[in-house]
Design a protein around this motif. Sequence first.
Motif, short mmCIF file in Angstrom:
data_model
loop_
_atom_site.label_atom_id
_atom_site.label_comp_id
_atom_site.label_asym_id
_atom_site.label_seq_id
_atom_site.Cartn_x
_atom_site.Cartn_y
_atom_site.Cartn_z
N SER A 1 0.82 -1.21 0.00
CA SER A 1 0.00 0.00 0.00
C SER A 1 0.86 1.26 0.00
O SER A 1 0.51 2.25 -0.65
CB SER A 1 -0.96 0.00 1.19
N ALA A 2 1.99 1.23 0.69
CA ALA A 2 2.89 2.40 0.68
C ALA A 2 3.49 2.60 -0.72
O ALA A 2 3.54 3.72 -1.22
CB ALA A 2 3.99 2.22 1.71
N GLY A 3 3.93 1.52 -1.34
CA GLY A 3 4.49 1.61 -2.70
C GLY A 3 3.45 2.06 -3.70
O GLY A 3 3.73 2.88 -4.58
N TYR A 4 2.23 1.53 -3.57
CA TYR A 4 1.17 1.92 -4.48
C TYR A 4 0.85 3.41 -4.32
O TYR A 4 0.68 4.13 -5.31
CB TYR A 4 -0.09 1.08 -4.25
N GLY A 5 0.79 3.88 -3.08
CA GLY A 5 0.50 5.29 -2.84
C GLY A 5 1.57 6.20 -3.42
O GLY A 5 1.27 7.22 -4.04
#
Length: 182
Positions: free
Chosen positions: A57-61
Motif C-alpha cells: 500500500s505504501a508503494g502503491y500510494g
Amino acid sequence: MTNFTLPYPKLSPRQFAWDTAVLFVAVFWLGGSLILDLVVMPMLYMSGMMTAPGFASAGYGLFELFNHLEMLLSGLILTGVLSMRHAHGERAVEISGSRSRWALFLSGGLIAIALTYTYVLTPYMGAIGIALDMPGIIHIVPNAMNWMHGAYWFLESIKVLALGFLLTLCYSDIAAQFTEHN
C-alpha cells in the motif's frame, strides 16, 4: 537611476515561450524520475521494504501519486510541442520537419509511458503486492512481479532517453535565440 536591460528576446503579454516551458518541465520530470529511481527506491529496497508489512500500500500510494504527476507533465510537454507547431519562430524546433516529427513522437511516447505506468503497471503491481501483504502468507515474490519490474525499468530507460533527446531539441533552440541577440 540606471536602467538595466538584458539582451534576451522579450515576450509580449500575449506570447509565451513554449520551448522554454517544455525545457523546464522536461528537466523537472527527468530530475524527479532520477531521484525516485536512483535514490528513493534503492534506499527503500535496502531498508527491507519488500519484507515490511504494508509495503504494497505504501508503494502503491507513492507510485500512484508520481504517475499522476507524470501524466500532468507529459500533457504539458505535448501541449508545448503542439503550440510550437502552431506558432513557430524563426529557428524553432518546429521549423525543421524532421525535428518537428521527432518532438511530436517523443511527447506522444511520453504520454503513452505515463498512461502505461498509471493504468497498467502500478495497479497490477499493487494488486500482487496486496496479496503478498496478507498475514500468514510466505513472502515470495511471484514471477509476474519480477516481469513487471523489468517492464517498468525498460519503460523508465526509454522515458529518460526520450526526455534527454527532447531536452537537446529545445535547448538548442533556446541557445540559438540567446546567441542571436548577443
